[in-house]
Write an enzyme that holds these catalytic residues in place. Structure first.
Site, short mmCIF file in Angstrom:
data_model
loop_
_atom_site.label_atom_id
_atom_site.label_comp_id
_atom_site.label_asym_id
_atom_site.label_seq_id
_atom_site.Cartn_x
_atom_site.Cartn_y
_atom_site.Cartn_z
N CYS A 131 -5.67 2.57 -11.87
CA CYS A 131 -5.58 3.96 -11.41
C CYS A 131 -4.80 4.11 -10.10
O CYS A 131 -3.93 4.96 -9.96
CB CYS A 131 -6.97 4.56 -11.26
SG CYS A 131 -8.17 3.49 -10.44
N HIS A 251 -8.17 9.66 -6.12
CA HIS A 251 -7.84 8.68 -5.09
C HIS A 251 -6.75 9.27 -4.19
O HIS A 251 -5.86 9.98 -4.68
CB HIS A 251 -7.27 7.40 -5.72
CG HIS A 251 -8.25 6.65 -6.57
ND1 HIS A 251 -9.62 6.79 -6.47
CD2 HIS A 251 -8.04 5.72 -7.53
CE1 HIS A 251 -10.21 5.98 -7.35
NE2 HIS A 251 -9.27 5.33 -8.00
#
Lengths: 347, 347
Positions: A131, A251
């Protein structure tokens, strides 16, 4: 003419990413003929909804892939290692969201905005990157193309959902305990199965995944190695420090880059990034416009802001890159790969 | 022989740092003759405890400094600009914890572990650096001394208490609202008085203090400029990205450094950092030992871990630096300066 449709299996359907896979297949109107939801024996029998219909989750076995065209795996590396080859034997193409095959030279590692054409070299398995890597390379690709990219130093700000639904629950439970003045019980983070666990609520943990012999974590090495593979350049200097933080989704990354071309202005950099596929520029300091994890949650794009020139180093620039780790960082990138397989007749 | 004692004023006594000043003066047994607690008109009249006695907070005016030996200021830059010169006129030495005088060439900017001797050049005012700068330079000083320091790139992970007690309350209130599924109301962060406010709970805000014309924030420019001044080297390349995060206490920093000496091993680096004054090494990846904000809260040291060599750049190293932003980052550093004034007869 009827659009062709496909038999799709989602392996790990009940997990944090699996749920987002279903949402994404639905939102993007993926052409599904039959949908098979698969999981571990433990989660089998669970009922899940898709487009108003109820599906019973089945235990994933080699036989589950009979007649499947596309299998989206997100049930952990050991499941992928065991079952992805079985799925391929049965004729399925696997898009694998674990680290099991990412660095295998026979397996393409793909972020469609960056290296879509690598998909066609597949031998049945295409790996979905980590990710934190996906969102970074999506923001770096236009820079590499236009100005050349020689160096990357990244410090990450990563959401707990990257560690699964139990980590989400741990943050929620600990946060409430902290606000109530109670003791915090850490049983999972930073790494399920590692020796020690530390509270994540109102804290920061500079460990994501286990430590390697070189004192980098596996997460940091994933960012370093995957970036070079996806960007087709083993000469790019990449270093990473990965930190788990007390938020649920998206994130963020503080990224320093050095480019080859001299005298690139920040306006040129902003223009190139703003025009890139899948990337959205949110950069207007005078009006306090920049990406944040909360505002990016639930959206498929990679958001970039805080673009500025280093004050000392010619060719050095700083960026702030934010994206939903379960969407572009996982489910959406996997579904994009599946879409590309169909669109380009690469199945 | 009786130890000499001093008349001490704390300006901004009721604030987040002011309260820590009192705690620190108490814990470190600072030799106080008379203690004067001063504040804005708004907070005057409030009662505070010190060593079991009750003090009534007085409004700070030029007359408040009559007979004061040492005045610890932490009530915002405008108060320091107005009243610090008045305190000096009355014969006090001011330790100022605001940004008002930090870059004034006539005012020493001091972290005692780094440049204690600068204190003796004072003309009545000594500036206490920005919290995020203090902990970083404390960790960099032993590196500079032993190996030479040419470059620093830092990304920060900063606690809300750095923005004051109201920011602490905002994080608390928003966190509870989020857990209850309610809307978040942002009225203060990232910067009180700036145009827009964003939720901090379960989020990350890449803005601390207002933006400068070069698109860096003032917090980032403080880290850049103050580091060069404190370390007496305008040639060090320093860049910073400062991020506010949803935790209450302690700032963390992901710091990349380049040193002059070649072939420094990480063991040498760890040894030098571990022996430095005020710095504690917490670095044992095999046993998951590294500093975290929660574990560092309430302690005076600067904690350093995750020390490792860059994988591509000779002379490049990465560190993770954590310290209580209200103690070493503010109150304790100020009290250390006051102790040094006394110990060295520099009052």
């Amino acid at each position: 003419m009827t659009q062709q449709s496909y038999n799709v299996a989602v392996v790990g359907a009940t997990g944090a990413v699996g749920e987002k896979m279903l949402e994404t297949l639905d939102n993007k109107n993926f052409p599904i003929k039959e949908l098979h939801l698969l999981s571990s024996k433990r989660s089998a029998g669970k009922e899940m909804e898709f487009k108003g219909e109820t599906y019973v989750v089945q235990e994933a076995t080699p036989e589950s892939f009979e007649g499947i065209d596309i299998a989206l795996f997100s049930a952990g590396g050991s499941v992928s290692k065991k079952l992805a080859p079985e799925a391929v034997k049965k004729g399925a193409v696997v898009v694998d969201n674990t680290s099991a095959y990412r660095m295998d030279p026979e397996v393409p590692l793909v972020v469609p905005e960056v290296n879509e054409s690598d998909i066609q070299t597949h031998n049945g398995i295409i790996a979905n990157p980590n990710c934190s890597t996906i969102q970074m390379v999506a923001s770096l690709k236009p820079i590499q193309d236009e100005f050349g990219l020689s160096r990357v130093i990244v410090s990450t700000y990563q959401a707990v959902s990257g560690a699964g639904t139990e980590a989400v629950e741990e943050l929620r439970t600990q946060s409430q305990a902290f606000l109530d003045g109670e003791d915090l019980h850490a049983e999972l983070l930073p790494v399920s199965g590692d020796k020690h666990h530390y509270p994540i609520a109102f804290n920061a943990l500079p460990q994501i995944d286990t430590f390697e012999d070189n004192d980098y974590t596996f997460e940091e090495m994933k960012m370093i190695n995957e970036t070079k593979k996806i960007m087709h350049d083993n000469e790019i200097k990449v270093s990473a420090t990965c930190v788990r933080l007390p938020f649920f989704t998206s994130h963020a990354e503080s990224v320093y880059v050095e480019v080859d071309k001299t005298d690139v202005t920040t306006d040129e950099l902003k223009q190139v990034i703003g025009q890139a596929d899948g990337v959205e520029l949110e950069d207007d300091p005078a009006n306090q416009v920049y990406p944040t994890p909360l505002a990016s949650a639930g959206r498929s794009e990679v958001f970039v802001g805080r673009i500025r020139k280093d004050l000392d180093v010619e060719n050095g620039y700083h960026l702030w890159v934010v994206s939903d780790n379960l969407l572009k960082g996982a489910a959406w990138n996997s579904v994009q790969i599946a879409e590309s397989l169909i669109k380009n007749n690469w199945l």
